[in-house]
Write an enzyme that holds these catalytic residues in place. Structure first.
Site, short mmCIF file in Angstrom:
data_model
loop_
_atom_site.label_atom_id
_atom_site.label_comp_id
_atom_site.label_asym_id
_atom_site.label_seq_id
_atom_site.Cartn_x
_atom_site.Cartn_y
_atom_site.Cartn_z
N ASN A 157 45.97 -43.41 46.21
CA ASN A 157 47.33 -42.92 46.44
C ASN A 157 47.75 -42.13 45.21
OD1 ASN A 157 50.03 -42.56 46.93
ND2 ASN A 157 50.51 -44.72 47.21
N LYS B 203 47.15 -44.46 42.03
CA LYS B 203 46.99 -45.89 42.31
C LYS B 203 45.74 -46.06 43.14
CE LYS B 203 51.81 -46.87 42.94
NZ LYS B 203 52.77 -47.01 43.99
N ARG C 112 45.95 -41.97 50.98
CA ARG C 112 47.29 -41.96 51.54
C ARG C 112 47.82 -40.54 51.42
NH1 ARG C 112 52.96 -43.62 49.15
NH2 ARG C 112 54.12 -43.43 51.08
N HIS D 258 56.70 -44.02 56.06
CA HIS D 258 56.32 -45.45 56.02
C HIS D 258 55.54 -45.86 57.27
CE1 HIS D 258 59.99 -46.67 53.31
NE2 HIS D 258 58.91 -46.50 52.55
N ARG E 165 68.24 -43.29 46.65
CA ARG E 165 68.48 -42.23 47.65
C ARG E 165 69.71 -42.55 48.47
NH1 ARG E 165 62.68 -42.69 50.04
NH2 ARG E 165 61.46 -42.13 48.21
N GLU F 298 60.37 -58.79 52.21
CA GLU F 298 59.42 -59.91 52.07
C GLU F 298 59.98 -61.02 51.18
OE1 GLU F 298 55.64 -58.32 50.69
OE2 GLU F 298 55.83 -56.69 52.14
N GLU G 274 49.60 -51.63 52.89
CA GLU G 274 49.25 -50.27 53.30
C GLU G 274 47.81 -49.93 52.91
OE1 GLU G 274 53.05 -47.57 52.92
OE2 GLU G 274 53.26 -49.33 51.68
#
Ligand code: ADP
Length: 398
Positions: free
Chosen positions: A7, A14, A91, A180, A241, A334, A384
């Site tokens: 990613n 990452k 990704r 997402h 945001r 979570e 993901e």
């Protein structure tokens, strides 16, 4: 087979290395400050050991070379050789209207990702750099693109067309794309498995609540609507945001504050959301602590977030003519017992009843609805990287 998942951000990379025989995590890490002073790699092995390497890294290829070198370093005991990497999953944020599922990358796919870069100027260019870097360092390995937008390509026009002159869609591809998607799909499928029901018969609302937040309505296993739009700015208020607001405010504030459109975009992306309202932090843990100490603006930021999520759950329930399952995921979804409780408060009227004791859980797959709740409420940790690795494995084996 071992699969490397990548990613790439503008100055970061990452990665996770997964062994797909048992879907276990072999190693993971992060390269930071690529092209800047103080660049470094932090590698984590499966036994929890951390290895930090600080060296100048001028570009993503250098970052990737360092990553791969560290994976085969004998003392790290991760890989005997790079030949053990069977494929690489990337990704990719924006697939435009070209891709409704993951795909093996060839030059045609690269051209489509490059074309979509106009729509995601912050994300697709570094994603492309990541693919190019792998192609130069591991030329014989297959690359797979997993798009954040793909899952939402099943939305019908009434869900994705904005009430703007239609030619903006035709000329500039201005429409709702949604993001997402990998996470919404993963938690939905995990929930269906967990509940033991076919995906096609589960009407679900997936709430991915983290630094960036979005909610998706899923019917017949397909995304039918989602809160993020043309960009990830639309929808819920997020860490920094704005989410939705009256679009007339945009030019009004630009005039009042004498801002350029770039400056205004920065305000909406980096200085708004719960940070903007609280004036304190974008982090929900900080806000909750501060609100508990009596800080009114932190409490206000949290309540307007809860209210927004609740309003979306209500509207998506109406849209689908009901809901069978509400799923919480992402850092907040979570882990935050309080935020989940606040969001679910008042949803009992349509049969969604939280069990406060079951809700006292963090970071684990769990059912948190009361036994007599008509609607199941679940916490499903997202993953993901695993979703990307699964798609990558499926496509390279096909
Ligand atoms: P990203 O969108 O960057 O992947 P995450 O999904 O990691 O972000 O979510 C980060 C958010 O999750 C932060 O606002 C953080 O405060 C929140 N969070 C993480 N752990 C907890 C917790 N135990 N309680 C409340 N909020 C938490």
């Amino acid at each position: 087979m071992k699969i490397l998942v990548i990613n790439c951000g503008s100055s970061s990379l990452k990665f996770q290395l997964l062994d797909m025989n048992d879907e276990s995590l072999v190693a993971s890490g992060l390269v930071e400050r690529i092209g800047l002073d103080g660049s470094r790699l932090v590698l984590k092995t499966s036994d929890g050991q951390k290895h930090t390497t600080e060296v100048p890294l001028p570009d993503h290829t250098a970052a990737l070379k360092l990553t791969l070198d560290s994976l085969v370093k004998p003392e790290h005991r991760i890989l005997g050789s790079l030949d053990e990497i069977g494929a690489v999953g990337h990704r990719i944020v924006h697939g435009g209207e070209s891709y409704s599922s993951s795909v093996v990358i060839d030059e045609e796919v690269m051209a489509a990702i490059e074309e979509a870069a106009d729509l995601a100027p912050l994300h697709n260019p570094p994603n492309i750099l990541g693919v190019r870097a792998i192609q130069s360092v591991l030329p014989n390995v297959k690359n797979v693109a997993v798009f954040d937008t793909a899952f939402h390509q099943t939305m019908e026009p009434a869900a994705y067309i904005y009430a703007l002159p239609y030619e903006y869609y035709e000329k500039y591809r201005v429409r709702r794309y949604g993001f997402h998607g990998t996470s919404h799909k993963f938690v939905f499928e995990t929930a269906a498995d967990f509940l033991g029901v076919p995906k096609e018969s589960l009407r679900a609302i997936t709430c991915h609540l983290g630094n960036g937040s979005s909610v998706t309505a899923i019917e017949n296993g397909k995304s039918v609507d989602t809160t993020m739009g043309f960009t990830p700015l639309e929808g819920l208020p997020m860490g920094t945001r704005s989410g939705n607001f009256d679009p007339a405010i945009y030019s009004y504030i630009m005039q009042k504050e004498n801002l350029t459109s770039e400056e205004m975009d920065k305000v909406l992306n980096k200085e708004s959301g719960v940070l903007g309202v609280s004036g304190y932090s974008s982090d929900f843990r900080d806000l909750s602590e501060k609100a508990n100490e009596g800080d009114k603006r932190s409490a206000l930021a949290l309540s307007l977030f809860h209210r927004s999520v609740k309003k979306v759950i209500g509207s998506f329930t109406a849209l689908m003519g009901g809901v069978d399952c509400i799923i919480f995921t992402g850092g907040i979804g979570e882990n935050s017992i309080e935020d989940r409780a606040e969001i679910c408060k008042g949803l009992e009227f349509f049969g969604a009843k939280l069990d406060p004791e079951k809700n006292a859980t963090r970071g684990k797959l769990a059912e948190i609805s009361a036994d007599d709740s008509k609607v199941k409420i679940l916490v499903v940790p997202t993953n993901e990287e695993l979703a990307i690795a699964r798609d990558t494995l499926r496509l390279v084996n096909a």
